[in-house]
Design a protein around this motif. Structure first.
Motif, PDB file in Angstrom:
ATOM      1  N   PHE A   1      30.532  -5.132  29.900  1.00  0.00           N
ATOM      2  CA  PHE A   1      30.724  -5.959  29.484  1.00  0.00           C
ATOM      3  C   PHE A   1      29.003  -6.467  27.856  1.00  0.00           C
ATOM      4  CE2 PHE A   1      28.727 -10.891  30.339  1.00  0.00           C
ATOM      5  CZ  PHE A   1      29.353 -11.449  28.997  1.00  0.00           C
TER       6      PHE A   1
ATOM      7  N   TYR B   1      28.212 -15.336  29.418  1.00  0.00           N
ATOM      8  CA  TYR B   1      29.459 -15.470  29.290  1.00  0.00           C
ATOM      9  C   TYR B   1      29.974 -14.662  27.638  1.00  0.00           C
ATOM     10  CZ  TYR B   1      28.594 -19.325  26.784  1.00  0.00           C
ATOM     11  OH  TYR B   1      27.736 -20.947  26.343  1.00  0.00           O
TER      12      TYR B   1
ATOM     13  N   GLN C   1      34.126 -10.185  29.447  1.00  0.00           N
ATOM     14  CA  GLN C   1      34.028  -9.772  30.503  1.00  0.00           C
ATOM     15  C   GLN C   1      34.172  -9.436  31.477  1.00  0.00           C
ATOM     16  OE1 GLN C   1      31.715 -13.320  32.196  1.00  0.00           O
ATOM     17  NE2 GLN C   1      30.206 -12.025  33.384  1.00  0.00           N
TER      18      GLN C   1
ATOM     19  N   LYS D   1      34.400 -12.087  37.314  1.00  0.00           N
ATOM     20  CA  LYS D   1      33.438 -12.790  36.956  1.00  0.00           C
ATOM     21  C   LYS D   1      34.039 -14.111  37.227  1.00  0.00           C
ATOM     22  CE  LYS D   1      30.320  -9.330  37.710  1.00  0.00           C
ATOM     23  NZ  LYS D   1      30.287  -8.530  36.835  1.00  0.00           N
TER      24      LYS D   1
END
Ligand code: NAD
Ligand code: DAU
Length: 339
Positions: free
Chosen positions: A11, A184, A188, A192
């Motif tokens: 990510f 964020y 991602q 999560k």
């Protein structure tokens, strides 16, 4: 200059590669990634054949492979993102966290000592500070906050930080460490909180909120994290720790409700499930040092960042639907099936 980025198929590492290529197209980037369940080569599809870029699939714990790569590339800067990164997985299976996050870090730094570098940057986390109580909003993590970890994940990251500091003091390795709050944004992995809730919401599946959903995280848009790392590795002081965070504290339940609202779904999807073991209550970063020394400030407001992120997941369904249709189903069943 050659920059070795470990974990660049994950990510934050992939977002960092995109940021660097835009900001410093003159630099060569070599990405070293094992492509674990969390690594995805398709994420790097747009740069794989680009000049000044090389992808190498190897394990940071494999000393021979890492030394070979250093012999071939002689990187000037090493930015170390590669890690096992999910707290819930560390609670189920700590072993691989110790291997990758601690031993892998040592192998990389040994290579840096052997071949010489100008900077080794360790991408760490605010979780090494443990947590803060909900009823003390005046408290924040500073770089002086003692390390006090809760999960096998955060303990392995803290152990790595201590090793990095030891390699600086003992061998004079030119290191820096950044400890960032929750990121964020695009790419991602859907285990999560934010991408998991977006994916479930879109499929009208239950939204599993741990405990009462009142735990607080300090959310930062991933590009702001990448900007901070770029500044630290080029201009930050050697041997220093820099906290990164945007004073954007939110309760999990409020994030979930916001996603529901943005996607036009019903709050009936919210399902409170058994809490995470050892669940940290609140994270909150004091970013005064990086602001004062390097002029860094977050640029993306949460309201804008979360909308951009939701848009990205809507526009890139193939990316995450491919992930959740595979082995992820077993993970999900194991983690949430009887929760
Ligand atoms: P991620 O799980 O999305 O990606 C990790 C990447 O590392 C994957 O591409 C994976 O294939 C690779 N990798 C794992 N083990 C490896 C090994 N042995 N050898 C080579 N590659 C390996 O993680 P992320 O969320 O992008 O986090 C990146 C780093 O940032 C981690 O060090 C994490 O601790 C730290 N961090 C994350 C956050 C966050 O909110 N996600 C916040 C602060 C710090
Ligand atoms: O603070 C930085 C850390 O942030 C990083 O070091 C970690 O790599 C990263 O995974 C993240 O850790 P968290 O545990 O805070 O992130 P996660 O997305 O797993 O969970 C965020 C919060 O949401 C946490 O309080 C647990 C809760 N949660 C999470 C999931 C996956 C739920 O309530 N339900 C869920 O299904």
């Amino acid at each position: 200059m050659t920059i070795l980025v470990t974990g660049g198929a994950g990510f934050i590492g992939s977002n960092f590669i995109f940021y660097e290529r835009e900001k410093h197209p003159e630099d060569r980037i070599v990405c070293l990634d094992k492509l674990t369940y969390a690594g995805n080569l398709s994420t790097l599809g747009s740069v794989l054949d680009a000049p000044n870029f090389r992808f190498v699939k190897d394990d940071i714990c494999d000393r021979e492979a890492v030394y070979r790569l250093f012999e071939e590339e002689h990187p000037d800067i090493v930015v170390h993102f590669a890690a096992e990164s999910h707290v819930d997985r560390s609670i189920e299976n700590p072993g691989v966290f110790l291997e990758t996050n601690i031993l892998g870090t040592a192998v990389l730094m040994d290579a840096c000592r052997k071949y010489g570098i100008t900077r080794y940057h360790q991408v760490s986390t605010d979780e090494v500070y443990g947590d803060l109580p909900l009823d003390r909003p005046d408290l924040f993590f500073t770089e002086e906050t003692p390390i006090h970890t809760s999960s096998p994940y955060s303990s392995s990251k803290a152990a790595a930080d201590l090793l990095v500091q030891a390699y600086h003091r003992t061998y004079g390795l030119p290191v820096s460490i950044s400890r960032c709050s929750n990121n964020y944004g695009p790419y991602q992995f859907p285990e999560k909180l934010i991408p998991l809730m977006i994916a479930n919401c879109l499929a009208d599946k239950p939204l599993p909120v741990y405990g009462q959903g009142i735990n607080v995280r300090d959310w930062l848009y991933v590009e702001d994290h990448c900007k901070a790392i770029d500044l630290i590795m080029r201009k930050g002081r050697v041997g220093e720790v820099y906290n990164i965070g945007g004073h954007n504290e939110m309760r999990n339940i409020d994030i979930v409700k916001l996603i529901i609202k943005e996607l036009g779904k019903s709050e009936d999807l919210i399902t409170f499930v058994t809490d995470r073991k050892g669940h940290d209550m609140r994270y909150a970063i004091d970013p005064a040092k990086i602001h004062a020394e390097l002029g860094w400030l977050p640029e993306t407001l949460f309201a804008e960042g979360i909308r951009k992120t939701i848009r990205w997941y809507l526009d890139n369904k193939e990316w995450w639907e491919t992930i959740i249709s595979g082995e992820y189903q077993n993970y999900y069943q194991q983690m949430y099936g009887h929760r």
